[in-house]
Scaffold this motif. Structure first.
Motif, PDB file in Angstrom:
ATOM      1  N   MET A   1      84.329   0.092  67.959  1.00 22.24           N
ATOM      2  CA  MET A   1      83.899  -0.997  67.178  1.00 22.24           C
ATOM      3  C   MET A   1      82.594  -0.987  66.475  1.00 22.24           C
ATOM      4  SD  MET A   1      83.847  -4.915  69.026  1.00 22.24           S
ATOM      5  CE  MET A   1      82.051  -4.601  69.895  1.00 22.24           C
ATOM      6  N   THR A   2      82.435  -1.763  65.418  1.00 27.74           N
ATOM      7  CA  THR A   2      81.418  -1.474  64.498  1.00 27.74           C
ATOM      8  C   THR A   2      80.193  -2.454  65.297  1.00 27.74           C
ATOM      9  OG1 THR A   2      82.431  -1.348  62.425  1.00 27.74           O
ATOM     10  CG2 THR A   2      80.281  -2.327  62.271  1.00 27.74           C
ATOM     11  N   ALA A   3      79.069  -1.840  65.323  1.00 29.96           N
ATOM     12  CA  ALA A   3      77.795  -2.574  66.046  1.00 29.96           C
ATOM     13  C   ALA A   3      77.547  -3.774  65.172  1.00 29.96           C
ATOM     14  CB  ALA A   3      76.824  -1.791  66.339  1.00 29.96           C
ATOM     15  N   TRP A   4      77.045  -4.798  65.788  1.00 31.99           N
ATOM     16  CA  TRP A   4      76.566  -5.816  64.976  1.00 31.99           C
ATOM     17  C   TRP A   4      75.891  -5.446  63.916  1.00 31.99           C
ATOM     18  CZ3 TRP A   4      71.382  -7.340  64.570  1.00 31.99           C
ATOM     19  CH2 TRP A   4      70.677  -6.873  65.726  1.00 31.99           C
ATOM     20  N   PHE A   5      74.846  -4.849  63.947  1.00 30.03           N
ATOM     21  CA  PHE A   5      73.755  -4.368  63.064  1.00 30.03           C
ATOM     22  C   PHE A   5      74.217  -3.444  61.885  1.00 30.03           C
ATOM     23  CE2 PHE A   5      73.363  -1.123  66.261  1.00 30.03           C
ATOM     24  CZ  PHE A   5      73.090   0.013  65.674  1.00 30.03           C
ATOM     25  N   GLU A   6      75.571  -2.831  62.067  1.00 35.00           N
ATOM     26  CA  GLU A   6      76.132  -2.212  61.222  1.00 35.00           C
ATOM     27  C   GLU A   6      77.078  -2.908  60.172  1.00 35.00           C
ATOM     28  OE1 GLU A   6      76.081   2.272  63.506  1.00 35.00           O
ATOM     29  OE2 GLU A   6      77.722   0.784  63.522  1.00 35.00           O
ATOM     30  N   GLY A   7      77.314  -4.102  60.428  1.00 30.29           N
ATOM     31  CA  GLY A   7      78.136  -4.948  59.705  1.00 30.29           C
ATOM     32  C   GLY A   7      77.470  -5.688  58.706  1.00 30.29           C
ATOM     33  N   ARG A   8      78.359  -6.833  57.952  1.00 32.90           N
ATOM     34  CA  ARG A   8      77.454  -7.792  56.990  1.00 32.90           C
ATOM     35  C   ARG A   8      76.759  -8.702  57.672  1.00 32.90           C
ATOM     36  NH1 ARG A   8      76.646  -6.717  51.682  1.00 32.90           N
ATOM     37  NH2 ARG A   8      77.364  -8.454  50.241  1.00 32.90           N
ATOM     38  N   LEU A   9      75.456  -8.932  57.359  1.00 31.76           N
ATOM     39  CA  LEU A   9      74.566  -9.883  57.850  1.00 31.76           C
ATOM     40  C   LEU A   9      74.015 -10.639  56.714  1.00 31.76           C
ATOM     41  CD1 LEU A   9      71.924  -7.172  59.471  1.00 31.76           C
ATOM     42  CD2 LEU A   9      73.709  -8.413  60.647  1.00 31.76           C
ATOM     43  N   ALA A  10      73.907 -12.085  56.960  1.00 32.41           N
ATOM     44  CA  ALA A  10      73.757 -13.133  56.126  1.00 32.41           C
ATOM     45  C   ALA A  10      72.286 -13.540  56.498  1.00 32.41           C
ATOM     46  CB  ALA A  10      74.604 -14.198  56.578  1.00 32.41           C
ATOM     47  N   GLY A  11      71.385 -12.990  55.699  1.00 26.39           N
ATOM     48  CA  GLY A  11      69.965 -13.457  55.918  1.00 26.39           C
ATOM     49  C   GLY A  11      69.555 -14.833  55.338  1.00 26.39           C
ATOM     50  N   PHE A  12      68.577 -15.366  55.895  1.00 23.71           N
ATOM     51  CA  PHE A  12      68.568 -16.657  55.486  1.00 23.71           C
ATOM     52  C   PHE A  12      66.982 -17.209  55.738  1.00 23.71           C
ATOM     53  CE2 PHE A  12      68.494 -21.347  57.509  1.00 23.71           C
ATOM     54  CZ  PHE A  12      68.179 -21.916  56.305  1.00 23.71           C
ATOM     55  N   ASP A  13      66.483 -17.811  54.809  1.00 30.11           N
ATOM     56  CA  ASP A  13      65.235 -18.444  54.734  1.00 30.11           C
ATOM     57  C   ASP A  13      64.828 -19.586  53.906  1.00 30.11           C
ATOM     58  OD1 ASP A  13      62.276 -17.385  55.821  1.00 30.11           O
ATOM     59  OD2 ASP A  13      61.801 -17.827  53.734  1.00 30.11           O
ATOM     60  N   LEU A  14      63.828 -20.276  54.271  1.00 34.60           N
ATOM     61  CA  LEU A  14      63.329 -21.542  53.681  1.00 34.60           C
ATOM     62  C   LEU A  14      61.802 -21.441  53.588  1.00 34.60           C
ATOM     63  CD1 LEU A  14      65.240 -24.540  55.675  1.00 34.60           C
ATOM     64  CD2 LEU A  14      65.690 -23.296  53.565  1.00 34.60           C
ATOM     65  N   GLU A  15      61.527 -21.842  52.420  1.00 36.26           N
ATOM     66  CA  GLU A  15      60.045 -22.341  52.167  1.00 36.26           C
ATOM     67  C   GLU A  15      59.830 -23.788  52.089  1.00 36.26           C
ATOM     68  OE1 GLU A  15      57.542 -20.302  52.531  1.00 36.26           O
ATOM     69  OE2 GLU A  15      58.960 -18.634  52.743  1.00 36.26           O
ATOM     70  N   THR A  16      59.126 -24.349  52.842  1.00 30.26           N
ATOM     71  CA  THR A  16      59.175 -26.029  53.005  1.00 30.26           C
ATOM     72  C   THR A  16      57.731 -26.775  52.581  1.00 30.26           C
ATOM     73  OG1 THR A  16      58.445 -25.819  55.161  1.00 30.26           O
ATOM     74  CG2 THR A  16      60.778 -25.596  54.836  1.00 30.26           C
ATOM     75  N   THR A  17      57.839 -27.948  52.582  1.00 31.23           N
ATOM     76  CA  THR A  17      56.618 -29.078  52.347  1.00 31.23           C
ATOM     77  C   THR A  17      55.635 -28.739  53.765  1.00 31.23           C
ATOM     78  OG1 THR A  17      57.574 -30.755  53.032  1.00 31.23           O
ATOM     79  CG2 THR A  17      57.751 -30.169  51.041  1.00 31.23           C
ATOM     80  N   GLY A  18      56.011 -28.160  54.791  1.00 34.04           N
ATOM     81  CA  GLY A  18      55.019 -28.083  55.904  1.00 34.04           C
ATOM     82  C   GLY A  18      55.831 -27.752  57.285  1.00 34.04           C
ATOM     83  N   VAL A  19      55.389 -27.881  58.296  1.00 28.31           N
ATOM     84  CA  VAL A  19      56.101 -27.254  59.587  1.00 28.31           C
ATOM     85  C   VAL A  19      56.582 -28.265  60.362  1.00 28.31           C
ATOM     86  CG1 VAL A  19      54.503 -25.234  59.410  1.00 28.31           C
ATOM     87  CG2 VAL A  19      53.872 -27.418  60.571  1.00 28.31           C
ATOM     88  N   ASP A  20      56.720 -29.467  60.129  1.00 29.64           N
ATOM     89  CA  ASP A  20      57.423 -30.817  60.729  1.00 29.64           C
ATOM     90  C   ASP A  20      58.895 -30.507  60.594  1.00 29.64           C
ATOM     91  OD1 ASP A  20      58.538 -33.171  61.737  1.00 29.64           O
ATOM     92  OD2 ASP A  20      56.634 -34.141  61.227  1.00 29.64           O
TER      93      ASP A  20
END
Length: 243
Positions: A1-20
């Motif tokens: 079985m393929t290890a989780w890090f060897e498969g397809r990964l979905a990176g996600f990131d936001l830049e926002t107006t603040g930290v609330d």
């Protein structure tokens, strides 16, 4: 079985107006699919958040209120497309990789509710699997010092092109996650389901530890009440976090 890090990964990131997480808004966003022996695919968005972007936030990500109004798309449109893109990844079996996931996923959740978009958690339900390099690093490394994405990239010798741009940060988070999975045997050997559940417990423990540190540190005692331990996102209250 393929290890989780060897498969397809979905990176996600936001830049926002603040930290609330309850009231701040999305300015830029990225969803990137990488790894698994396939070409990298990246989608980015710039939104007009509908509120002023504070000078401090603009200095971090480089997007001013004027630029967002001129170049950004309507926030509701961006949120709808971003949720759809992430849902497609999750339902295809890809874990979402997000640095400090509880911030980004909670902001996205509140934005969805704010704009009448079906939230990601309501679409994917129990299929959501998340990999948070920050939680993993804090669990396996007892070193002192900061743990920003830039710090993790330096520590794990990962390339970071243009910190604080959503697309660069999303890809870098995936690289750090891959490095952790490929070099820390106990992480790499875990099934993604087990890793997700473990991070829920680790994040809670880490949050409690941070709150305890604030309580015993002069001048920071009041910060303890603001520490949240929920992961991978803070559940919405009945009012849906609307503004």
């Amino acid at each position: 079985m393929t290890a989780w890090f060897e498969g397809r990964l979905a990176g996600f990131d936001l830049e926002t107006t603040g930290v609330d997480v309850e009231n701040d808004r999305i300015v830029t966003a990225c969803a990137v699919q990488c790894g698994g022996g396939l070409p990298t695919q990246s989608a980015t968005w710039m939104a007009d958040p509908g509120i002023e972007i504070p000078e401090g936030a603009a200095k971090v990500h480089g997007i001013t209120t004027e630029r967002a109004r001129a170049e950004g798309r309507p926030a509701a449109e961006v949120v709808e497309q971003l949720v759809a893109a992430l849902a497609e990844c999750v339902l295809a079996g890809q874990p979402i990789v997000a640095m400090n996931a509880s911030f980004d996923l909670t902001v996205l959740d509140r934005e969805a509710r704010r704009h009448g978009v079906q939230p990601l958690v309501d679409i994917v339900g129990g299929d959501l699997r998340v990999v948070d390099p920050r939680v993993l690093d804090k669990q396996v490394s007892r070193r002192k010092g900061r743990r920003t994405l830039s710090d993790l990239c330096e520590h794990y010798e990962v390339k970071l092109d243009g910190a604080h741009s959503a697309d660069a940060d999303a890809i870098a988070a995936c690289r750090v996650a891959w490095r952790l999975g490929s070099t820390v045997e106990r992480l790499g050997a875990m099934r993604i389901d087990d890793l997700h559940q473990a991070q829920i417990k680790w994040a809670e423990s880490q949050g409690r530890s941070l709150a305890a540190y604030f309580r015993r540190t002069p001048g920071k005692e009041s910060w303890a009440d603001g520490v949240r331990t929920e992961w991978p996102l803070i559940p919405a209250q009945r009012d849906g976090g609307e503004a």
